[in-house]
Design a protein around this motif. Structure first.
Motif, PDB file in Angstrom:
ATOM      1  N   LEU A  64       0.811  -1.217   0.000  1.00 35.11           N
ATOM      2  CA  LEU A  64       0.000   0.000   0.000  1.00 35.11           C
ATOM      3  C   LEU A  64       0.843   1.265   0.000  1.00 35.11           C
ATOM      4  O   LEU A  64       0.373   2.326  -0.409  1.00 35.11           O
ATOM      5  N   ALA A  65       2.085   1.159   0.439  1.00 37.30           N
ATOM      6  CA  ALA A  65       2.961   2.332   0.457  1.00 37.30           C
ATOM      7  C   ALA A  65       3.662   2.556  -0.877  1.00 37.30           C
ATOM      8  O   ALA A  65       4.235   3.622  -1.110  1.00 37.30           O
ATOM      9  N   ASP A  66       3.584   1.575  -1.774  1.00 38.91           N
ATOM     10  CA  ASP A  66       4.327   1.646  -3.036  1.00 38.91           C
ATOM     11  C   ASP A  66       3.483   2.340  -4.109  1.00 38.91           C
ATOM     12  O   ASP A  66       2.988   1.722  -5.037  1.00 38.91           O
ATOM     13  N   THR A  67       3.322   3.662  -3.969  1.00 38.91           N
ATOM     14  CA  THR A  67       2.506   4.416  -4.923  1.00 38.91           C
ATOM     15  C   THR A  67       3.304   5.453  -5.702  1.00 38.91           C
ATOM     16  O   THR A  67       2.790   6.022  -6.665  1.00 38.91           O
ATOM     17  N   LEU A  68       4.528   5.707  -5.303  1.00 41.44           N
ATOM     18  CA  LEU A  68       5.320   6.750  -5.961  1.00 41.44           C
ATOM     19  C   LEU A  68       6.035   6.176  -7.183  1.00 41.44           C
ATOM     20  O   LEU A  68       7.261   6.111  -7.249  1.00 41.44           O
ATOM     21  N   VAL A  69       5.243   5.720  -8.144  1.00 36.46           N
ATOM     22  CA  VAL A  69       5.765   5.169  -9.386  1.00 36.46           C
ATOM     23  C   VAL A  69       5.125   5.903 -10.552  1.00 36.46           C
ATOM     24  O   VAL A  69       4.020   6.439 -10.442  1.00 36.46           O
ATOM     25  N   ALA A  70       5.811   5.899 -11.687  1.00 33.27           N
ATOM     26  CA  ALA A  70       5.338   6.682 -12.830  1.00 33.27           C
ATOM     27  C   ALA A  70       4.014   6.176 -13.373  1.00 33.27           C
ATOM     28  O   ALA A  70       3.180   6.950 -13.835  1.00 33.27           O
ATOM     29  N   ASP A  71       3.797   4.852 -13.324  1.00 32.65           N
ATOM     30  CA  ASP A  71       2.577   4.289 -13.910  1.00 32.65           C
ATOM     31  C   ASP A  71       1.547   3.926 -12.850  1.00 32.65           C
ATOM     32  O   ASP A  71       0.800   2.964 -13.001  1.00 32.65           O
ATOM     33  N   PHE A  72       1.509   4.698 -11.770  1.00 37.02           N
ATOM     34  CA  PHE A  72       0.563   4.443 -10.687  1.00 37.02           C
ATOM     35  C   PHE A  72      -0.871   4.408 -11.212  1.00 37.02           C
ATOM     36  O   PHE A  72      -1.324   5.325 -11.897  1.00 37.02           O
ATOM     37  N   ASP A  73      -1.590   3.321 -10.898  1.00 38.59           N
ATOM     38  CA  ASP A  73      -2.969   3.130 -11.357  1.00 38.59           C
ATOM     39  C   ASP A  73      -3.884   3.150 -10.132  1.00 38.59           C
ATOM     40  O   ASP A  73      -3.938   2.174  -9.378  1.00 38.59           O
ATOM     41  N   PRO A  74      -4.622   4.243  -9.890  1.00 42.71           N
ATOM     42  CA  PRO A  74      -5.436   4.345  -8.671  1.00 42.71           C
ATOM     43  C   PRO A  74      -6.542   3.310  -8.580  1.00 42.71           C
ATOM     44  O   PRO A  74      -6.886   2.856  -7.485  1.00 42.71           O
ATOM     45  N   VAL A  75      -7.114   2.887  -9.720  1.00 40.63           N
ATOM     46  CA  VAL A  75      -8.187   1.891  -9.677  1.00 40.63           C
ATOM     47  C   VAL A  75      -7.638   0.538  -9.220  1.00 40.63           C
ATOM     48  O   VAL A  75      -8.183  -0.109  -8.319  1.00 40.63           O
ATOM     49  N   GLU A  76      -6.539   0.096  -9.816  1.00 42.95           N
ATOM     50  CA  GLU A  76      -5.924  -1.160  -9.408  1.00 42.95           C
ATOM     51  C   GLU A  76      -5.456  -1.072  -7.961  1.00 42.95           C
ATOM     52  O   GLU A  76      -5.564  -2.040  -7.195  1.00 42.95           O
ATOM     53  N   PHE A  77      -4.938   0.093  -7.549  1.00 41.38           N
ATOM     54  CA  PHE A  77      -4.474   0.291  -6.180  1.00 41.38           C
ATOM     55  C   PHE A  77      -5.604   0.100  -5.178  1.00 41.38           C
ATOM     56  O   PHE A  77      -5.426  -0.554  -4.135  1.00 41.38           O
ATOM     57  N   LEU A  78      -6.787   0.619  -5.490  1.00 39.67           N
ATOM     58  CA  LEU A  78      -7.914   0.510  -4.566  1.00 39.67           C
ATOM     59  C   LEU A  78      -8.474  -0.909  -4.529  1.00 39.67           C
ATOM     60  O   LEU A  78      -8.934  -1.377  -3.488  1.00 39.67           O
ATOM     61  N   HIS A  79      -8.429  -1.612  -5.650  1.00 35.29           N
ATOM     62  CA  HIS A  79      -8.814  -3.022  -5.620  1.00 35.29           C
ATOM     63  C   HIS A  79      -7.794  -3.838  -4.827  1.00 35.29           C
ATOM     64  O   HIS A  79      -8.152  -4.794  -4.136  1.00 35.29           O
ATOM     65  N   LEU A  80      -6.531  -3.457  -4.921  1.00 41.91           N
ATOM     66  CA  LEU A  80      -5.502  -4.103  -4.113  1.00 41.91           C
ATOM     67  C   LEU A  80      -5.795  -3.894  -2.629  1.00 41.91           C
ATOM     68  O   LEU A  80      -5.675  -4.830  -1.827  1.00 41.91           O
ATOM     69  N   LEU A  81      -6.167  -2.687  -2.253  1.00 48.40           N
ATOM     70  CA  LEU A  81      -6.525  -2.402  -0.860  1.00 48.40           C
ATOM     71  C   LEU A  81      -7.654  -3.314  -0.399  1.00 48.40           C
ATOM     72  O   LEU A  81      -7.583  -3.909   0.688  1.00 48.40           O
ATOM     73  N   ALA A  82      -8.691  -3.447  -1.220  1.00 53.03           N
ATOM     74  CA  ALA A  82      -9.822  -4.303  -0.855  1.00 53.03           C
ATOM     75  C   ALA A  82      -9.378  -5.757  -0.693  1.00 53.03           C
ATOM     76  O   ALA A  82      -9.752  -6.438   0.275  1.00 53.03           O
TER      77      ALA A  82
END
Length: 243
Positions: free
Chosen positions: A13-31
């Motif tokens: 969850l802390a690994d968001t400082l990347v050039a191709d950050f995808d917020p939708v995939e990130f939130l599904h990852l959180l779930a």
């Protein structure tokens, strides 16, 4: 809830400082990580747009997504209240009369859930959404579990807001609006795949995610290609049993 699972969840969850950050995939990852780490049966995420309207942007299962949509349709329920009050909301037994939110209770019971814990996604005084945890059995999650869940929601919120080094208000509008636009594309793509492959919406979404990961492409980009018809849906492989 093992220490190893908790540590791995926070690293991801802390690994968001990347050039191709995808917020939708990130939130599904959180779930998904909530289900794996906290040992709940499902999780869903609501985010607010710049007008304050709530939208479902992440869910660990189709059942959870449909319950969240039903709650938003009636604008009443624990998740909505959590966002509005910026305070946790717990329903230990959805079936216990009289239901505080009849429409939500009916939708949750139909999906097989008996309890829900809603936690605010917040940074200081600003609340951007709510993380919602569903269980198939009634009861209240333990204090240590709820503390970890709130910490995961807080880390995810910070990750969203810090994904780009911009002014906080500008970033909030850009990231959340981008996530909401991407979510619309994903829902459209799910419908296209479900119709063409004769499968349920849940398996269709899993097929999208699997294709995105195996081809190292953003989930929103794959969804856009499916909707535009520029990708061959036969390349999505066996999506599993229709849901």
């Amino acid at each position: 809830m093992s220490v190893e699972n908790v540590a791995e969840a926070f690293v991801q969850l802390a690994d968001t400082l990347v050039a191709d950050f995808d917020p939708v995939e990130f939130l599904h990852l959180l779930a998904d990580r909530c289900v794996d780490t906290l040992e709940v049966d499902a999780a869903g995420i609501l985010l607010a747009d710049h007008h304050g309207g709530l939208h479902v942007v992440g869910a660990s299962s189709e059942r959870a997504r449909l319950v969240e949509l039903a709650e938003l349709r009636h604008r009443r329920g624990p998740c909505v209240e959590c966002y509005l009050t910026c305070a946790p909301v717990t329903v230990a037994d959805i079936a216990e009369p009289p239901p505080r939110w009849p429409e939500f209770s009916a939708a949750a019971a139909e999906a097989g859930f008996r309890a829900v814990h809603a936690l605010p996604m917040r940074l200081r005084e600003q609340t951007i959404g709510a993380l919602n945890l569903f269980t198939a059995t009634p009861g209240v999650l333990g204090t240590p579990t709820l503390r970890v869940a709130q910490a995961m929601a807080d880390v995810a919120t910070i990750g969203l807001l810090q994904a780009k080094l911009l002014d906080q208000q500008e970033l909030l509008a850009e990231q959340l609006q981008g996530a909401l636009r991407s979510r619309v594309l994903v829902e459209q793509a799910k419908g296209v795949l479900a119709e063409r492959m004769r499968i349920g919406m849940g398996p269709a979404f899993e097929a999208l995610r699997r294709y995105s990961r195996s081809h190292n492409q953003r989930l929103s980009s794959v969804a856009e290609a499916v909707v535009a018809g520029t990708v061959d849906v036969t390349g999505f492989g066996d999506p599993g049993t229709p849901g």
